[in-house]
Design a protein around this motif. Structure first.
Motif, short mmCIF file in Angstrom:
data_model
loop_
_atom_site.label_atom_id
_atom_site.label_comp_id
_atom_site.label_asym_id
_atom_site.label_seq_id
_atom_site.Cartn_x
_atom_site.Cartn_y
_atom_site.Cartn_z
N ARG A 86 -7.99 -0.18 3.31
CA ARG A 86 -7.61 -1.49 3.83
C ARG A 86 -8.74 -2.08 4.69
N ALA A 87 -8.79 -3.42 4.72
CA ALA A 87 -9.82 -4.09 5.52
C ALA A 87 -9.23 -5.16 6.42
N GLY A 88 -7.91 -5.31 6.45
CA GLY A 88 -7.29 -6.33 7.28
C GLY A 88 -7.33 -5.99 8.75
N TYR A 98 -2.28 -0.02 -3.20
CA TYR A 98 -2.49 -1.29 -2.51
C TYR A 98 -1.85 -2.41 -3.34
N GLY A 101 -2.80 -9.29 -3.22
CA GLY A 101 -3.09 -10.13 -2.06
C GLY A 101 -3.55 -9.36 -0.84
N GLU A 102 -3.54 -8.05 -0.88
CA GLU A 102 -3.96 -7.26 0.27
C GLU A 102 -5.49 -7.26 0.38
N LEU A 103 -5.99 -7.36 1.62
CA LEU A 103 -7.43 -7.35 1.86
C LEU A 103 -7.90 -5.91 1.96
N ARG A 105 -11.35 -2.93 1.40
CA ARG A 105 -12.79 -2.71 1.29
C ARG A 105 -13.07 -2.11 -0.08
N ARG A 119 -15.50 -6.96 1.34
CA ARG A 119 -14.05 -7.17 1.41
C ARG A 119 -13.59 -8.00 0.22
N PHE A 120 -12.36 -7.72 -0.21
CA PHE A 120 -11.88 -8.38 -1.42
C PHE A 120 -10.36 -8.50 -1.36
N ASP A 121 -9.85 -9.69 -1.73
CA ASP A 121 -8.40 -9.89 -1.84
C ASP A 121 -7.94 -9.44 -3.22
#
Length: 214
Positions: A86-88, A98, A101-103, A105, A119-121
């Motif tokens: 995760r990167a949020g 995951y 729509g989750e942010l 790495r 980072r990527f959605d």
């Protein structure tokens, strides 16, 4: 039998042109009437010019859409990225799954062999370490997918329509401001004229109340 034309009569376009220059409109045609006609004429010319300019720009955008789509596709590369976690904000730990729509790495290998992290959605659910296709630029930066020629053509048409709408509203607003200014000028001159005539008309100037003609 054809009736003779009256001053100011005829086709609306011809009447507008004659009114803007005060030709053949009769002795009651005032300077303010000429100014109003000129404002309407400028509004119509502005709308026609806005239509032509936006039409040309939109047509050029549609005509060049295939070439622009090819150029955009040529500078983008589709690579496989791996989800690292995760990167949020406040993201901790590593999950095994995951959601859309989750942010997260991700890591990917640039075409020249350099591994990069960003980072990527997520466009769809993925598992940890699962391959994820992403588009990157020549510099290896994450980019949006290339647009098709049809999408670029629709974008050009939309921008042309939006530009025409904005210009039309702006011209209409300027026209209304001009008309309001002219109306205030007429009201002010009418009030000044009435102030000069009213004492004679009402008889106050000679000490006689009421209309002397009554």
């Amino acid at each position: 039998m054809r009736r003779p034309s009256q001053p100011g009569h005829g086709r609306p376009e011809r009447r507008l042109l004659r009114g803007a220059f005060g030709h053949g409109m009769g002795p009651l045609w005032r300077p303010v009437d000429r100014a109003r006609s000129r404002a309407r004429l400028l509004l119509r010319l502005g709308l026609i010019l806005a239509l032509l300019v936006n039409g040309v720009l939109a047509g050029h955008g549609v005509a060049t859409a295939p070439a622009r789509a090819r150029a955009e596709a040529a500078r983008l590369h589709l690579v496989q990225a791996a989800v690292l976690g995760r990167a949020g904000p406040g993201a901790t730990g590593v999950a095994t799954h995951y959601h859309t729509g989750e942010l997260v790495r991700v890591a990917w290998t640039y075409p020249d062999g350099h591994t990069m992290v960003g980072r990527f959605d997520l466009p769809r659910p993925v598992d940890l370490g699962q391959g994820l296709p992403i588009w990157v630029t020549d510099r290896g930066e994450i980019a949006d997918p290339p647009q098709s020629a049809a999408a670029l053509a629709l974008l050009s048409l939309g921008m042309g329509a939006g530009g025409l709408l904005v210009l039309s509203l702006g011209l209409q607003a300027l026209y209304l401001l001009r008309r309001r200014s002219l109306d205030r000028r007429v009201d002010r001159r009418w009030a000044e004229g009435w102030a000069a005539v009213e004492p004679h008309w009402s008889g106050r100037l000679h000490g006689r109340p009421g209309n002397p003609a009554a």
